[in-house]
Design a protein around this motif. Structure first.
Motif, short mmCIF file in Angstrom:
data_model
loop_
_atom_site.label_atom_id
_atom_site.label_comp_id
_atom_site.label_asym_id
_atom_site.label_seq_id
_atom_site.Cartn_x
_atom_site.Cartn_y
_atom_site.Cartn_z
N SER A 183 0.63 -1.36 -0.03
CA SER A 183 -0.12 -0.17 0.11
C SER A 183 0.76 1.24 0.08
O SER A 183 0.32 2.34 -0.06
N THR A 185 2.76 2.60 2.18
CA THR A 185 2.67 3.51 3.46
C THR A 185 4.17 4.06 3.73
O THR A 185 4.19 5.24 4.22
N HIS A 228 -7.22 -6.05 -0.67
CA HIS A 228 -5.97 -5.83 0.51
C HIS A 228 -5.45 -7.48 0.48
O HIS A 228 -6.17 -8.05 1.38
N GLY A 309 -3.12 -6.19 10.72
CA GLY A 309 -2.77 -4.99 9.85
C GLY A 309 -2.30 -3.85 10.57
O GLY A 309 -1.55 -3.00 10.02
N GLN A 329 -5.39 -11.98 17.21
CA GLN A 329 -4.51 -10.95 16.28
C GLN A 329 -3.39 -11.65 15.57
O GLN A 329 -2.80 -12.68 15.57
N GLY A 330 -3.53 -11.16 14.26
CA GLY A 330 -2.58 -11.58 13.28
C GLY A 330 -1.42 -10.50 12.70
O GLY A 330 -2.01 -9.26 12.81
N THR A 334 1.33 -7.64 2.92
CA THR A 334 1.31 -7.84 1.76
C THR A 334 2.20 -9.10 0.96
O THR A 334 2.04 -9.96 0.27
N ASP A 424 9.85 -4.12 10.40
CA ASP A 424 8.96 -3.97 11.64
C ASP A 424 9.83 -4.35 12.56
O ASP A 424 10.80 -5.19 12.71
N ARG A 439 7.18 0.35 13.39
CA ARG A 439 7.84 0.17 12.14
C ARG A 439 9.49 1.13 12.21
O ARG A 439 9.29 1.81 12.84
N LYS A 531 -5.03 2.14 7.99
CA LYS A 531 -4.09 2.13 9.07
C LYS A 531 -3.77 3.60 9.39
O LYS A 531 -3.91 4.52 8.73
#
Ligand code: ADP
Length: 543
Positions: A183, A185, A228, A309, A329-330, A334, A424, A439, A531
């Protein structure tokens, strides 16, 4: 000796055949633009998908050519998920929240030959049509209005092909089936191409009990957009297992999602934390005496929800659990198909007190099978699993990208020994749970020490008056960087910086870790995938 097993290629076509022959009565429900519900069976899905594949071949689609989609979540988009690969093409999902310029650039970079688009998105298409010329634009009449004559009508295309003999194109399991762009970011979007093999392996892993845990009797509501990261892969899993699918169409407002959940209660739903935050705030506000929505909604008790995400605050997990809904939670990207870690109770935690289970549910979790994960410190060494030492997460595995579409492999993206550098920053504890602190680009370094913006945000969002909080770094002469907290208050509620600092001190933050300043804002800017868009905040509050 040789193993005696067949070397049958892994293939999405197998899932489609399974769905058509074993689950013809399973249901697909799509919410249309006028909010009515359209019901399909898997039997119809199978016929229509094969007809679409035949039509694409008829249009001359060659193996490996890209067919872009610009669609909301609905049955026709699912038909693209399987029909384009069945015709040996590559489905390229375009993100409808991107700007026309970005869409034009991405379609050009991917060399998309055809486009499948919802009729209600044609105004967006017209804004980037001059930037990339698709050979054919196939319009899905989602709203029911006639398709403008200059375009190809998706339904008419299917109608011509239904019943015609169709044979799957021969393929190798490493052939591409789908493509997504990151995406962007943190930079220019880059293309990731998934193969039959990577998709099937990711689907099998996702379906395991502690992750999606899909059973034939489930009903899945994917709120995560199908553009997404392949909707986090769940459409493939649902089709493999013959599970009922409920698609929200373009209606993602909390009121609409609550209406849909009340009408068609799901047993599994998927989405980013921001949507879930507004959903629970809307639901809880509706329970108050005098609310116009009192009694309008029923939350699906017992529903599981995969949320990821972005970091999932513990308060959100507790708020849903109070209604009998467990958020799982995961973490992923991408580039990782995307499921890479999931926070679930490992066997050691079977007797863990509830507080400990909440605490762990708010971590990114444990690597899923087939994903190797390491946390590398600045010295290039693996960090100890002490829950404190942070480093960059690097991953490797059969559903992790090894490069980007037509981009030379860059050393800041991949290590010399072939691991993906995720950007990350995280620590890992003794049980193998990953905790994301930031990040790389969002880290705050104050006086030589790291401050985790994610920790501060989660704690601030624990205050009853705080709807959202995003923490960024601002330059500081003495300390080099200091945290700035951007806070959105809930309607009609108040909180002062002193009060918020008191809360943080009570949560064992040290004084030097407290935000230097608070800014009370109307809304946190969002990226195209929902996000927090910290880059925009940094532009707004440069210091
Ligand atoms: P982009 O990288 O362009 O934003 P992705 O959707 O691929 O697009 O986002 C992946 C990133 O989202 C991860 O690298 C990570 O920073 C963030 N992310 C995903 N899941 C989580 C999570 N559970 N906790 C914290 N951050 C997450």
């Amino acid at each position: 000796m040789h193993a005696t097993m067949m070397n049958t290629p892994l293939s999405l076509n197998h899932l489609l055949e399974r769905a058509g022959t074993l689950f013809p009565k399973s249901e697909i429900v799509s919410r249309l633009p006028d909010k009515s519900l359209r019901h399909h069976t898997y039997g119809e899905f199978y016929q229509r998908t094969r007809a679409f594949a035949a039509a694409l071949k008829g249009l001359g689609l060659q193996k490996g050519e890209r067919v872009a989609t610009l669609c909301w979540n609905h049955h026709a988009h699912l038909e693209c998920y399987f029909g384009i690969p069945a015709a040996a093409g590559v489905m390229h999902t375009l993100n409808l929240r991107l700007s026309p310029d970005e869409l034009g650039w991405i379609a050009g970079n991917a060399k998309d030959r055809f486009l499948v688009i919802d009729d209600i998105l044609l105004p967006l298409y017209r804004q980037f049509a001059h930037l990339h010329s698709f050979e054919k634009v196939i319009v899905f009449p989602f709203s029911g209005a006639p398709v403008p004559v200059e375009f190809t009508d998706y339904e008419a295309l299917l109608a011509q092909a239904v019943g015609k003999t169709f044979t799957y194109a021969p393929h190798d399991e490493n052939d591409p089936v789908a493509m997504c762009y990151t995406s962007g970011t943190t930079g220019r979007p880059k293309g990731v191409a998934y193969s039959h093999r990577s998709t099937i392996l990711h689907t099998l892993v996702g379906c395991l009990g502690d992750f999606w845990g899909l059973k034939g009797t489930d009903s899945v509501l994917p709120v995560t957009p199908m553009f997404h990261a392949n909707c986090w892969g769940v459409p493939y899993g649902a089709v493999m297992m013959g599970v009922k699918l409920v698609f929200p169409g373009p209606h993602l407002h909390p009121d609409d999602l609550l209406d849909l959940m009340t009408l068609q209660p799901p047993s599994l739903s998927l989405g980013v934390p921001t949507i879930w935050m507004s959903l629970i705030q809307t639901y809880d506000a509706a329970q108050k005496e005098g609310s116009p929505n009192l009694g309008r909604w029923k939350l699906p008790k017992g529903m599981r929800s995969l949320v990821g995400g972005a970091a999932v605050p513990e308060t959100l997990i507790r708020a849903f659990d109070a209604h009998g809904i467990w958020l799982l939670q995961g973490w992923g990207m991408t580039e990782t198909s995307p499921l890479a870690t999931v926070s679930y109770p490992k066997s050691e935690l079977v007797d863990a007190p509830l507080d400990e289970r909440y605490r762990r549910a708010a971590l990114a979790g444990v690597p899923v099978p087939l994903v190797d994960l390491r946390v590398r410190g600045e010295d290039g060494q693996d960090q100890p699993w002490d829950g404190k030492s942070v480093g960059e997460i690097q991953v490797r595995g059969p559903f992790i990208t090894s490069s980007y579409h037509e981009v030379p492999v860059e050393p800041d993206k991949f290590t010399a020994d072939g691991w993906l550098r995720t950007g990350d920053v995280a620590s890992m504890d003794a049980l193998g749970f990953v905790k994301i602190s930031d990040r790389t680009k969002d880290l705050i370094k104050s006086g030589g020490e790291w401050i985790s913006s994610v920790d501060l945000e989660n704690a601030l969002m624990g205050h009853p008056a705080v709807a959202e909080a995003a923490v960024i770094a601002i330059p500081d002469e003495k300390w080099s960087e200091r945290p700035l907290a951007c806070v959105v208050l809930k309607a009609g509620l108040a909180a002062t910086p002193t009060e918020l600092n008191t809360l943080l001190l009570g949560k064992s933050f040290a004084k030097w870790q407290l935000p230097e300043r608070y800014e009370f804002i109307d809304a946190v800017p969002r990226t195209s995938t929902g996000k927090f868009w910290k880059m925009k905040l940094r532009e707004r509050f440069p210091g």
